[in-house]
Design an enzyme around this catalytic site. Structure first.
Site, short mmCIF file in Angstrom:
data_model
loop_
_atom_site.label_atom_id
_atom_site.label_comp_id
_atom_site.label_asym_id
_atom_site.label_seq_id
_atom_site.Cartn_x
_atom_site.Cartn_y
_atom_site.Cartn_z
N SER A 101 0.81 -1.22 0.00
CA SER A 101 0.00 0.00 0.00
C SER A 101 0.85 1.27 0.00
CB SER A 101 -0.93 0.01 1.22
OG SER A 101 -0.16 0.08 2.42
N TYR A 115 18.78 1.31 10.59
CA TYR A 115 18.04 0.93 9.39
C TYR A 115 18.99 0.40 8.31
CZ TYR A 115 15.06 1.55 5.24
OH TYR A 115 14.35 1.36 4.07
N LYS A 120 19.08 -3.35 6.55
CA LYS A 120 18.89 -3.53 5.11
C LYS A 120 20.09 -4.25 4.47
CE LYS A 120 14.92 -1.74 3.79
NZ LYS A 120 13.93 -2.53 3.04
N LYS A 143 5.10 21.04 2.91
CA LYS A 143 5.47 22.31 3.55
C LYS A 143 5.17 23.50 2.62
CE LYS A 143 9.25 21.30 6.79
NZ LYS A 143 10.66 21.63 7.10
N ARG A 174 21.30 14.61 -4.23
CA ARG A 174 20.64 13.31 -4.30
C ARG A 174 20.24 12.98 -5.74
NH1 ARG A 174 22.52 13.28 0.05
NH2 ARG A 174 21.50 12.97 2.08
#
Length: 324
Positions: free
Chosen positions: A18, A146, A150, A197, A218
């Site tokens: 989802s 995290y 992973k 925002k 990025r």
């Protein structure tokens, strides 16, 4: 030891179905005609099973009996939540991943494609990063819990192949964005949080406050592009070693420049304040998509400007459900 990939109809279970990437895969299958004859696709979310719990994981596998799995489910948050709760993200994700992979093993699943993250790569490294460099050093301290969880998927995939010949592999997308993202200002992905925002500031006539200097760079991949690539990986990518799914190095962009694209897409003409008292996180994570291009030299990525515009349009149209 080899792992033979069965050819024929697939019953694909998509965990985390989802979320942003699950919805993108669903769109590609049903809106773009990507579903092949004889295939069955099941999308599950945390409402169907808490994958931290091994019994619930087994129950949902027993219910659907998948032949293939796309594993997208994860406990994830924004930069600042990860900085506060590294232990939580480490433990929860180790449990989720082990439950999914071990249950897949026990139930004879033919192939698993898990979704990793570019944050798993070493903080101190040379650029561009490639698939061979995952374990060459510590990840960035901001989200090490995290990241290590992973990374362990890659370790487990190789171990399942070595011991049992299982075809479990992983894809590593760079920063994903698109419709159905988590637009929460506090813990959403960077572009989506900034869209929320900016939209809010436009409505209220205030300035937009951006956490950090805007200097970090990025590579952003539009969710529908990623959905198409993950479906390709499930059907055709036969390596156990992971593959980076990303736009090219030349498409890397600063948060400040991405913010300019967001303000144009939302027609925001107010003030933008960069709060340099807050952490920037990792300054760059430049990833090579050379391996992907060897497989798919002509794959057409959605230009960032277009992807941001489509995502902003979706957000505005679905503001009441998307902003929380």
């Amino acid at each position: 030891m080899g792992s033979e990939i069965k050819v024929g109809p697939m019953r694909v279970l998509v965990t985390g179905g989802s979320g942003l990437v699950g919805k993108a895969i669903e769109h590609v299958l049903h809106q773009e005609g990507g579903k092949l004859e004889g295939e069955e696709w099941i999308f599950i979310s945390s409402k169907d099973a808490d994958l931290v719990d091994v019994d619930q994981t087994r129950a949902v596998f027993e219910k659907y009996r998948p032949t293939h799995v796309i594993h997208l489910a994860a406990k994830v948050g924004g930069l600042y939540l990860h900085m506060k709760e590294n232990l939580h993200f480490l433990r929860a994700n180790i449990k989720i991943n082990d439950n999914v992979l071990q249950t897949a093993h026990e139930m004879g699943v033919t192939k698993v494609v898990s979704c990793l993250s570019s944050c798993i790569f070493p903080d101190k490294t040379t650029y561009p990063i490639n698939e061979t460099m995952i374990h060459n050093g510590s990840p960035h301290s901001s989200n090490f819990g995290y990241s290590y969880a992973k990374r362990m998927i890659d370790v487990q995939n190789r171990a399942y192949f070595q011991q049992y010949g299982h075809h479990y592999t992983a894809v590593i997308p760079t920063n994903v964005f698109g419709p159905y993202d988590n637009f929460n200002i506090e813990n959403g992905h960077v572009l989506s949080a900034l869209m929320n925002k900016t939209y809010k500031a436009k409505k209220e006539g205030t300035a937009v406050n951006v956490c950090g200097s805007g200097a970090p760079r990025r590579q952003f991949i539009y969710s529908l592009d990623l959905g198409r690539l993950i479906i390709w990986a499930l059907r055709e990518y036969e390596e156990i070693e992971p593959i980076i799914l990303s736009v090219g190095e030349e498409d890397e962009i600063s948060i400040k420049d991405a913010m300019d694209l967001i303000t144009k897409a939302l027609d925001f003409k107010g003030k933008i304040d960069f709060d340099t008292t807050l952490s920037d996180g990792q300054m760059k994570k430049t990833a090579s998509n050379a391996k992907l291009r060897r497989y798919l030299p002509n794959f057409p990525f959605t230009p960032l400007k277009d992807g941001i515009k489509m995502t902003c349009d979706w957000f505005e149209a679905n503001y009441d459900i998307a902003r929380t």
